[in-house]
Structures are given as C-alpha cells and as structure tokens.
Design an enzyme around this catalytic site. Sequence first.
Site, PDB file in Angstrom:
ATOM      1  N   GLY A  45       0.841  -1.189   0.000  1.00 15.15           N
ATOM      2  CA  GLY A  45       0.000   0.000   0.000  1.00 15.15           C
ATOM      3  C   GLY A  45       0.874   1.235   0.000  1.00 15.15           C
ATOM      4  CB  SER A  64       5.985  -4.224  -2.836  1.00 16.07           C
ATOM      5  OG  SER A  64       4.890  -4.373  -1.960  1.00 16.07           O
TER       6      SER A  64
END
Length: 210
Positions: free
Chosen positions: A44, A118
Amino acid sequence: MSNSVLASAEINKDENVIWHQHQVTKSERATLKNQQPVVLWFTGLSGAGKSTVAGALETELTQRGYHTYLLDGDNVRHGLCRDLGFSKQDRRENIRRVGELTKLMADAGLIVLSAFISPHREERSLVRELLPQGEFLEVFVNASLAVCEARDPKGLYKKARAGEINNFTGIDSEYEQPVEPEIHLNADVYEVSELVKQCIQVLTERSIIR
C-alpha cells in the site's frame, strides 16, 4: 578485472553452487511450531498503515502462541538492503532480496509478515512465485493518497511535494494496486483493531491458524 573475466567467474560460480537439502524438513519445522507457514505481504502507499496493521496482527498472533516475524521496509534498509537507493532498479532489487528472505523464513515454519510499499504488481508476483501455492497472501492496505498525505507520519509527502525526494510513490512514481488480493483492508474506514480482526478471519478460514 575485465568484463569477460567477471562474466566467466559468475558462470563458474553458478555451476558450482549446489542447493544443499537439509535433513530437517519444512514440514517438520512447521509441525514443531504447530502452525502452517505463510507469508502475509502487506502492500500500500506510504502512510496507509501497513506496518501498523502488520505489527498489531503480529502481536495478536504472538499472544495466541504462534511463531512469527515482521519484516518492515525501513528496518530492512538499515541492514540487508542498506546499499540500495530508490531508483526503479534498486527498488526492484530490494523486493527481490526481501522475497528470498521471506521464502527462507517460511521454510523455517514461520508466519512471516512483510510490510513494503512494493508498488509494482510484477515484483509482488515474483515473490508469490517463490512460494508454494497458498503460502503467499497479498494484503492490500487500501488508503487513498489524500488520506495518506494528510497523515504523513514521517513528513515524506511534504518533502516529496517540495521536490526534496524523487521517485516517491504516489507523487512522481506510480503505485499499481493489487487486482485480486487475498486480503483487502479498507484503511480509510476501519480502525486498526477491526483490520486485524479481518486478517484473523481470513487466516482462520484458510486453516493457517486455529
């Protein structure tokens, strides 16, 4: 040393590095801990609450007697990935290293919680492919950019807006939301305690915990 010599040395190294199969198996380690190994990959935007939710979930799991380990993006960059910057290539290498680390920790029979922005689906998919089916659970901590920027717990959005930080996810670097995460947490609406309950429910339904 010339590039050709370096390339030759790298090839020879690959040919002579052989995986050693240990006598104690992953299944035996997991059985000893009375749990199913799994990697919970929290993704997130910065400020969405990934580390907060992962930390609260780890506390809950530990209190229930499970063996866990939490990998946090900032903590990893203090050691394992301290030589990496924030270019696209370095961020990809950061996730590759962490992916390999989570694989080893799962092999040890642990419940691994990994909290990293990520931002790219491809990189998250590469980590998923390292693990057996069902052993990688993508956890999307979904908070809007407006909410994350309003929180700005580390002051990073302010710096990014001022041009002091480049390649900052959500500002001048893209974030690709998960398409079908195993766990989708609406962090704009629910408190951390409720998000932890949602995680526990999925883990129970999947027989990862009792």
